[in-house]
Enzyme design. Structure first.
Site, short mmCIF file in Angstrom:
data_model
loop_
_atom_site.label_atom_id
_atom_site.label_comp_id
_atom_site.label_asym_id
_atom_site.label_seq_id
_atom_site.Cartn_x
_atom_site.Cartn_y
_atom_site.Cartn_z
N GLN A 1 -2.61 7.10 -10.51
CA GLN A 1 -3.05 8.10 -9.55
C GLN A 1 -1.93 8.96 -8.98
OE1 GLN A 1 -5.15 6.03 -6.58
NE2 GLN A 1 -5.95 7.83 -5.57
N ALA B 1 -9.86 1.87 -5.07
CA ALA B 1 -10.63 2.93 -5.74
C ALA B 1 -10.84 2.64 -7.22
CB ALA B 1 -9.93 4.27 -5.56
N GLY B 2 -9.99 1.78 -7.78
CA GLY B 2 -10.13 1.43 -9.20
C GLY B 2 -9.52 2.45 -10.13
N ILE B 3 -8.50 3.19 -9.65
CA ILE B 3 -7.84 4.15 -10.55
C ILE B 3 -6.30 4.07 -10.49
CG2 ILE B 3 -9.76 5.79 -10.61
CD1 ILE B 3 -8.36 7.51 -8.53
N GLY B 4 -5.73 3.80 -9.32
CA GLY B 4 -4.27 3.85 -9.17
C GLY B 4 -3.57 2.61 -9.70
N ASP C 1 0.85 -1.20 0.00
CA ASP C 1 0.00 0.00 0.00
C ASP C 1 0.88 1.24 0.00
OD1 ASP C 1 -2.34 1.46 0.08
OD2 ASP C 1 -2.28 1.64 2.25
N CYS D 1 -8.69 -2.33 -7.92
CA CYS D 1 -7.86 -2.26 -6.71
C CYS D 1 -8.85 -1.86 -5.63
CB CYS D 1 -6.69 -1.31 -6.88
SG CYS D 1 -7.08 0.24 -7.71
#
Length: 376
Positions: free
Chosen positions: A351, A309-312, A272, A307
Site C-alpha cells: 500500500q 484493510a487486507g492490502i498493505g 502501525d 491485516c
C-alpha cells in the site's frame, strides 16, 4: 451525455499535458506515514503521468466507469484510463539479479518512482451498489475486485449480501491459482462470514498481521479463549505457543461429522504506520508458514492472510512468500511483476512506498542468507 463530455475533457487534458514528466517525480512524502486502510488517506500528489496510470486519484476523476459487476468480459467497457492501468499491470516487469537486487534495495529514489508509477487498481465503489453492504466492509473505499472475489456459498444465492465477503483469491508463484486469500480484518459484523470462508475454502492456515487495536480498532477478536460456535462451525483452541515475534494458535474446527485442524500465526511486531525495522522476523514467519503449508493435508485450500484493510501488510507478506520461491527456483526476483499481479486481483496490494522498499530489503536479506548457505 455528461459522461461523454467528461471523457472528452480528460482526453483533451491528456493531449495538452505539455509538462515534461520529471525523471524523478516530486512526491508528497507525507503519504507513506498515514494510517493504513482508507483510500482517502492514500492519495499521492499526482505528478505527470502518475494520476493517469490508475492511482486512486483516478477514482475521483473517472466518472465513466459503467456500474458493472464483472469488469472483465461480459461486454463491460473499461474507460481509457482503466484500460491503460490494466495494461500496465499485465505487462509491468523488472527482473533483478542478486547484485541488482542489493543495489536496488538501497536506491530509495528509483523505488519511489517505480512505486508511484504502478497503478493501484482500486475498485470503483459504484461497482458495489447493494443496500446493506456498508456493514460488511471495514473501510468504505477498500473493496474486493469483482472478478477474483471469494463468493460464499449460501442457501439463497440470489441474496448478494449472504454471498459477500471482502476477500480476494490471489495467485501464487508461477501463476498458481488460489494460493492465497487476502481479506480485511474481520469486524464484529463479519466474524461469522469469516469462519464460513475458512471452512468453505478448506484453509489450513491464517496469517494475521495486525494488532486488535492501533489507535482505533483494526480487527475484531474473531477466535475464542477456548471454544465457540459460528455458523454451525465449532472452533476450539488446542494450543497457544508464544514465539518472539508471533503467537501460534492451533484450532480444531468441527462441522457436522467433519473435523479439521487450523493454524493461526498472529504476527504482532509490525508497528502501525511503519514497516518493521527488522526484516528477519518477517522472513522467519514467511519460511515457517511455507513449512506449515507443506505439512498440511493435500486437500487443503488457500492460506488466508489479513491485516486491517487486507492490502498493505497483507500484500507485503504474500509478495515476500512468492518472491522467496522465485529467488530459490530461478535465482532472480521480479518484485514489480509480483506487485502488478497481486494488484490485478486485489487493488492496493503493497500500500505504501515504504512497504515496497521494505519488500526489497527482505528479499535482499533472503538472497544473502541463500548465498551464505550455498558457500557453506
Amino acid at each position: 451525455e455528461m459522461d461523454k463530455i467528461i471523457i472528452i475533457i480528460i482526453m483533451i487534458i491528456d493531449l495538452l499535458d505539455l509538462d515534461p514528466v520529471p525523471q524523478t517525480p516530486v512526491f508528497d512524502m507525507g503519504t507513506d506515514t498515514r494510517t493504513e486502510g482508507d483510500a482517502v488517506t492514500l492519495t499521492v500528489t499526482p505528478v505527470g503521468l502518475q494520476e493517469r496510470r490508475g492511482s486512486n486519484v483516478s477514482l475521483t476523476l473517472d466518472m465513466c466507469t459503467p456500474g458493472c459487476t464483472e469488469p472483465y468480459g461480459y461486454g463491460a467497457q473499461l474507460s481509457p484510463r482503466d484500460q491503460s492501468a490494466q495494461e500496465y499491470l499485465r505487462q509491468g516487469t523488472h527482473v533483478l539479479t542478486p547484485a541488482m537486487l542489493h543495489k536496488r534495495a538501497m536506491d530509495d529514489q528509483a523505488l519511489q518512482a517505480e512505486f508511484y508509477e504502478t497503478p493501484m487498481n482500486f475498485v470503483d465503489p459504484k461497482e458495489y451498489n447493494y443496500p446493506g453492504l456498508v456493514r460488511k466492509n471495514r473501510y468504505k473505499t477498500i473493496l474486493p475486485n469483482t472478478h477474483s472475489r471469494v463468493i460464499l456459498k449460501s442457501q439463497d444465492e440470489d441474496d448478494f449480501l449472504t454471498t459477500y465477503i471482502n476477500a480476494n483469491y490471489l495467485k501464487g508463484y508461477g501463476g498458481q491459482e488460489c494460493s492465497y486469500i487476502a481479506t480485511q480484518g474481520p469486524t464484529v459484523n463479519t466474524v461469522g462470514d469469516f469462519w464460513r470462508m475458512v471452512w468453505q475454502e478448506r484453509s489450513p492456515i491464517i496469517v494475521m498481521i495486525t494488532n486488535l487495536e492501533e489507535k482505533n480498532e483494526k480487527c475484531a477478536e474473531y477466535w475464542p479463549e477456548d471454544t465457540v460456535t459460528h455458523e454451525g462451525i465449532e472452533i476450539t483452541v488446542v494450543t497457544v505457543t508464544q514465539e518472539d515475534d508471533y503467537s501460534l494458535r492451533v484450532f480444531t474446527l468441527k462441522f457436522g461429522d467433519e473435523e479439521r485442524s487450523l493454524r493461526q500465526y498472529w504476527y504482532t511486531s509490525w508497528p502501525d504506520q511503519k514497516t518493521p525495522d527488522k526484516a528477519p522476523p518477517l522472513l522467519e514467519l514467511v519460511k515457517e508458514v511455507e513449512r506449515a503449508r507443506e505439512e498440511a493435508p493435500p486437500s487443503s485450500g488457500p492460506i488466508i492472510v489479513h491485516c486491517s484493510a487486507g492490502i498493505g501488510r497483507t500484500g507485503c507478506f504474500i509478495a515476500t512468500s512468492i518472491l522467496c520461491k522465485q529467488l530459490r527456483t530461478e535465482g532472480v526476483v521480479d518484485i514489480l511483476r509480483t506487485t502488478c499481479q497481486l494488484r490485478l486481483d486485489r487493488g492496493g496490494m503493497i500500500q505504501t512506498c515504504e512497504q515496497y522498499q521494505f519488500v526489497h530489503h527482505v528479499l535482499s536479506l533472503f538472497e544473502k542468507q541463500l548465498s551464505h548457505t550455498a558457500e557453506e
